[in-house]
Structures are given as C-alpha cells and as structure tokens.
Design a protein around this motif. Structure first.
Motif, mmCIF file in Angstrom:
data_model
loop_
_atom_site.group_PDB
_atom_site.id
_atom_site.type_symbol
_atom_site.label_atom_id
_atom_site.label_comp_id
_atom_site.label_asym_id
_atom_site.label_seq_id
_atom_site.Cartn_x
_atom_site.Cartn_y
_atom_site.Cartn_z
ATOM 1 N N PRO A 325 0.813 -1.225 0.000
ATOM 2 C CA PRO A 325 0.000 0.000 0.000
ATOM 3 C C PRO A 325 0.843 1.270 0.000
ATOM 4 C CG PRO A 325 -0.129 -1.109 2.132
ATOM 5 C CD PRO A 325 0.560 -2.041 1.193
ATOM 6 N N ALA A 326 2.027 1.222 0.645
ATOM 7 C CA ALA A 326 2.918 2.382 0.605
ATOM 8 C C ALA A 326 3.354 2.676 -0.826
ATOM 9 C CB ALA A 326 4.139 2.135 1.490
ATOM 10 N N GLY A 328 1.571 2.023 -3.455
ATOM 11 C CA GLY A 328 0.416 2.625 -4.109
ATOM 12 C C GLY A 328 0.316 4.115 -3.844
ATOM 13 N N VAL A 329 0.513 4.515 -2.595
ATOM 14 C CA VAL A 329 0.484 5.937 -2.241
ATOM 15 C C VAL A 329 1.624 6.680 -2.949
ATOM 16 C CG1 VAL A 329 0.694 7.591 -0.347
ATOM 17 C CG2 VAL A 329 -0.610 5.484 -0.025
ATOM 18 N N PHE A 330 2.799 6.046 -2.986
ATOM 19 C CA PHE A 330 3.940 6.668 -3.659
ATOM 20 C C PHE A 330 3.649 6.884 -5.145
ATOM 21 C CE2 PHE A 330 7.943 6.305 -6.026
ATOM 22 C CZ PHE A 330 8.667 7.328 -5.432
ATOM 23 N N LEU A 332 0.736 7.372 -6.484
ATOM 24 C CA LEU A 332 -0.205 8.479 -6.622
ATOM 25 C C LEU A 332 0.502 9.826 -6.533
ATOM 26 C CD1 LEU A 332 -3.270 7.272 -4.513
ATOM 27 C CD2 LEU A 332 -3.113 7.432 -6.999
ATOM 28 N N ILE A 333 1.546 9.896 -5.688
ATOM 29 C CA ILE A 333 2.234 11.171 -5.466
ATOM 30 C C ILE A 333 3.299 11.431 -6.524
ATOM 31 C CG2 ILE A 333 3.665 12.465 -3.837
ATOM 32 C CD1 ILE A 333 2.305 10.885 -1.581
ATOM 33 N N LYS A 334 4.145 10.412 -6.784
ATOM 34 C CA LYS A 334 5.296 10.596 -7.672
ATOM 35 C C LYS A 334 5.214 9.773 -8.951
ATOM 36 C CE LYS A 334 7.830 13.275 -4.944
ATOM 37 N NZ LYS A 334 8.289 14.625 -5.355
ATOM 38 N N PRO A 410 -4.024 -5.631 -0.110
ATOM 39 C CA PRO A 410 -3.279 -4.388 -0.385
ATOM 40 C C PRO A 410 -2.899 -4.229 -1.856
ATOM 41 C CG PRO A 410 -1.907 -5.949 0.844
ATOM 42 C CD PRO A 410 -3.296 -6.488 0.849
ATOM 43 N N PHE A 413 -5.439 -2.305 -3.947
ATOM 44 C CA PHE A 413 -5.297 -0.855 -3.817
ATOM 45 C C PHE A 413 -4.108 -0.339 -4.630
ATOM 46 C CE2 PHE A 413 -2.935 2.518 -1.582
ATOM 47 C CZ PHE A 413 -3.839 3.572 -1.745
ATOM 48 N N ALA A 414 -2.948 -0.996 -4.470
ATOM 49 C CA ALA A 414 -1.737 -0.531 -5.150
ATOM 50 C C ALA A 414 -1.875 -0.652 -6.668
ATOM 51 C CB ALA A 414 -0.525 -1.333 -4.664
ATOM 52 N N CYS A 417 -3.996 2.094 -7.960
ATOM 53 C CA CYS A 417 -3.237 3.346 -8.050
ATOM 54 C C CYS A 417 -2.328 3.338 -9.277
ATOM 55 C CB CYS A 417 -2.398 3.542 -6.782
ATOM 56 S SG CYS A 417 -3.367 3.764 -5.280
#
Length: 532
Positions: A325-326, A328-330, A332-334, A410, A413-414, A417
């Motif tokens: 999941p981290a 996936g968030v990364f 979305l940001i970068k 997870p 989700f990833a 993203c």
C-alpha cells in the motif's frame, strides 16, 4: 566463576557462528572459520571502511579550521549511537530478561557476579560497535595532525569514555525496553513496530547524512561558536581527542562515577526485573456461546495465529503487507513524474513505464512469502496436523490463503493506483491492474509447491526455516528471475506486440502455471504432505 559466566554470555551471542540450527549440529571447523572471516569482513571491511571514508572527509577540513574538537564530537557521537543501539536489544535480552535467570539465581552464585558478567558482556558488545568508528577516527586524526604522546594518551581515554557512555546508555535503554516488554500483551507486534521504526530511522539518516555533513562543513565556525556558548560540556568532550588532559580527566571521573551509580541501582533492581513475570490479567469466567467454525476457517485462524505470534515470521516474510500500500500511495504522489522519466529513457519502447509499474508492484509483492516456511514451521509438531480428521489439501489451502489475503487485499489498492497514474490506453491500464493481481496468486501457489517439495522440519531455531532454508532462497531468487525475464523480453521483442497484449500473455501464462500447480497440490501435493 566470573570468567565462566562471561564466556557463557559470549557463547550465547555468537552461537550461530559455531552451531547450525538448521541441521541441529555443530558446524565444521571450515564453516566456523568461514563465518568468522565473514563477520570480520563486515565489521572491519564494510563498517570500518565506511567510517574511515567519513573520517577522511571530515578531519582535514575541520582540523585546518581549528575545529578538531568538533570532528571528535561528531565521530564520538556516531560511535555512541551505533554502540548503544547496536547492543540495546542484547542488553534487554541478556542483562535483564535472560532465559536462564531462574537457573542462575537458583545456583550458589552471588548476584553481583551474575550482574558483573552480564555488564561485561554488554560492555564488550557496545565496544565492538564503537570500535569500528573510533579506531579510524583516531588513526586518521593522528595521520593528519601528527602524533604525540599526549594525543595518544587522550585518545585512549576518549576510547574508554565512549565505551563507558555506550554501556550506560545501553543499560538505561535496555531497562526501558525490558519494563515496557513486561507490560505488553502482544510483544510480537511491538517488536515488529520498533524494528520498522529503527530501520526507517536508519535509512532516513543514511540518505540525509551527506547533506548533513555538507551543511556542517560549510557552517562549521558558526556551529562551533554556538556549541561553545550553549553546550560547553560537548566542547570539552571533543577536546579530549585533541589532547586536552584536563578535559579527559573530567570526563573519565564523571563516567566512572556514573558507572558506580548504575551498578548500585542495577544491584538493587536486578531481582525485581529478573523475577518479574510481567502483567497478568485476572479474568473472571463468564459462560457464553462459542460460534462454531468450519474446518477451513478453523485452520485459517490457526495459521494467522502462528503468523502474528512471531515477530521474526512477520518481519522476514510479511514486510510487503506494509510496503505494497505504501507503493500505491507513492505512485499516486510521484508516479506520473517517474513514468515520464521512464518514457524518456525508453522512448523507442511505447508504454514501457506502464509495464515497469506493474512489474515493480510484483517485485514488492514477492516480499510476502509466508507460505514457503509454513509447513517447515510445524517442525516436530507436524504429526498433530497429519493426525487430524481433515483432508490434507484443506490444510495446504489454509496456509496459502494467509499469503493470498495479506498480499491480494493491499495489492488491489496498489494496482488500482498504478493503473490510474500510468499514461496509457484503457486496455493497458486494465492489464496493469490485472497482471499484479494474477502474480499474487501465482506466487502463493508456487510458494506452497516449493514448501512441500523442500521442507525443513529438523530445526531448533525458527529463523532456520524462515531465513535459511533452500525453499525460501528458491522462491526469492526465482521470483526475481521471473520478473527480470518479463522486463527483459519486453525490451527485446515484447514492445512490438504492444504492452496490453504482452501483459495479457504473461497473465495467462502465470494463471495457467498457478492452476496446474494447484491441481498438483490437491492430489500429489496433499499426499506428499501426509507422508512428511
């Protein structure tokens, strides 16, 4: 008696170099020599070399600016941090909450002898870590500024002062960890959390170290004046390395007094900590109806309980639960910036960024391999599962399902993203989602297959099947090989058929292999499990 106890403590710390827990026997002389050489290469070659380079970068500039004391303050601080945090868990387990407390306290051995032996062990462990920093620090300074008897004497005093400070901090931090540990209900999750925080802090400091050193060198005079005015004690500490005998005497006496105080406190509190059984909840029995579970869910609950009860199991086989999941968030940001960079680097290969994004998620998913050692972790208790009136295939399904649940959820989700941020057609976006999800199923089934074919049941330490078994190595390197083949083939010929078609081909292949291996596990694999 003190010598025997110290030898016993050191033997416990370095047991792995002489005893093979995987094969439950002593290592050969050649193997022992190999492990010792490997240890020396890591400590002296890698760590010692790294701090030698750091000393060379700092020493000349600070010494020429008249700030040699700041050089020793920085390097001494690094030595203290490395020594304290490197030995804190050994202090926690070896000084306060050792497994042989009851045995030693029942023997006619004075408590002060036991405490002294353990303190010596803690001091030796902290000194080992501090030495790889201090020896290059002193050697580089003596080469750059010249060597005198006064500098040598003060250098020895600085070495002793730093190692004693490491001892004091290790005792204090170990006491805090021991006290907290005794009050916790689920120690495994706490150990995992602390370990992750430590790893995260280490890498944060590692990547920020170069910027920090550059900032210090550029503003050394300003920082030096501020420290002299607000923290004169730190200035005196740095002066020891420059040969200031007065500062050396002050710190030597201060650390000696603090060590005596710690000794007296430890002597009084040792029995209370060593004999403390921790927090015990008094629960009143209340009759209630227990909901009946199916055979599969009962087995699944047992497997989840095994996974969550072991910090070693979670840290080594389940790190992907947090990293997926981290990632996936990364993304979305970068993610868009990275995709643009990859697209420019491989401009002749269309949709290369999308393919690499999906494979990167698969690579992170391969860090979850809790299914591989699940059979081996049964160890000598495997007969309990085999004796149950349960189909063997259901046992294998439960073991696979743990990895599927902890990785697939997870990953949904990833992968979502990843498919959202990649600049590609709708078909490619769909396959960027589908391919990693399919890979998770493929990895779980392959892990169960290898775990059945290469079990390790004769172990005395659970780290043997978790980290040192051939099955884990096969899955780890095998997954890297599969993903490397995916990336390499796409760059060679795959881009010609398009990213969507290429990912469809790989998804079908992975699904077919997973289906075939699943059929094998339900038949021959289940039979092989029943005869292990």
């Amino acid at each position: 008696m003190l010598k025997i106890l110290v030898k016993k403590q050191l033997a416990e710390v370095f047991k792995g170099y002489f005893y093979d827990a995987k094969k439950n026997r002593m290592r050969s002389k050649i193997a022992i020599a190999g492990w010792i050489i490997f240890f020396i290469l890591i400590m002296v070659g890698m760590l010692g070399g790294m701090f030698t380079v750091l000393s060379l970068n700092l020493c000349e500039g600070l010494t020429q600016a008249g700030l040699g004391w700041m050089y020793f303050l920085l390097m001494g601080g690094i030595a203290i941090l490395l020594g304290a945090f490197g030995s804190v868990f050994n202090t926690y387990a070896g000084l306060y909450l050792s497994r042989d407390n009851d045995l030693l306290l029942s023997l006619p051995i004075p408590a002060r002898t036991i405490i002294t032996a353990r303190l010596v062990n803690v001091w030796l462990m902290g000194t080992m870590y501090a030495t790889v920093v201090l020896v290059p620090t002193l050697a580089v300074y003596w080469i750059v500024s010249g060597i005198t008897p006064g500098k040598v004497l003060c250098g020895i005093i600085l070495y002793l002062v730093v190692t004693l400070i490491v001892l004091l901090l290790s005792c204090l931090l170990g006491w805090v960890v021991a006290k907290i540990s005794l009050r916790l209900k689920n120690k495994s999750f706490t150990t995992v959390l602390i370990s992750l925080l430590f790893i995260g802090g280490y890498y944060f400091f590692y990547f920020k170290a170069s910027d920090l050193i550059r900032t210090i060198l550029l503003n050394a005079q300003t920082y030096g004046e501020k420290l002299k005015g607000t923290a004169y004690g730190l200035y005196l500490f740095g002066r020891i390395g420059e040969g200031d005998l007065a500062a050396a005497a002050v710190f030597a006496m201060t650390t000696a007094v603090l060590c005596v105080i710690i000794w007296r406190i430890l002597s009084r509190s040792f029995f209370s900590i060593a004999t403390d059984t921790g927090k015990t909840d008094h629960v009143r029995y209340v009759e209630k109806t227990v909901r009946e579970k199916s055979v599969f869910f009962a087995l699944l609950g047992k497997e989840f309980g095994r996974f969550t009860s072991s910090a070693n199991y979670m840290l080594n086989c389940g790190l992907g639960v947090l990293l997926i999941p981290a990632a996936g968030v990364f993304l979305l940001i970068k993610g868009r910036v990275l995709c643009e960079a990859v697209g420019e680097a491989f401009s002749g290969k269309p949709d290369c960024a999308a393919v690499f994004a999906g494979m990167a998620l698969c690579m992170i998913a391969s860090m979850n391999d809790m299914t591989v050692p699940s059979v081996s972790l049964e160890g000598k208790s495997l007969w309990v599962l085999q004796s149950l009136p349960v189909e063997p295939k259901k046992i294998l399904h439960a073991k696979m399902t743990v990895q599927l649940i902890l990785t697939e959820i997870p990953m949904l989700f990833a992968a979502g993203c990843g498919s959202f941020i990649v600049p590609a057609s709708a078909g490619v976006k769909v396959m960027v989602f589908v391919m990693p999800v399919t890979y998770v199923v493929f990895a779980a089934v392959c892990s169960m297959f290898v775990g059945i074919r290469m079990p390790l049941l004769n172990w005395t330490n659970e780290l043997a099947p978790i980290k040192q078994s051939g099955a884990v190595a096969v899955i780890l390197f095998g997954s890297w090989g599969v993903l490397a083949a995916m990336a390499g083939l796409y760059l060679l010929i795959g881009y010609r058929i398009g990213a969507a078609s290429y990912l469809v081909c790989w998804s079908i292949l992975l699904a077919a292999i997973a289906y075939s291996l699943h059929r094998w596990l339900d038949t021959k694999g289940a039979e092989a499990f029943s005869y292990l």
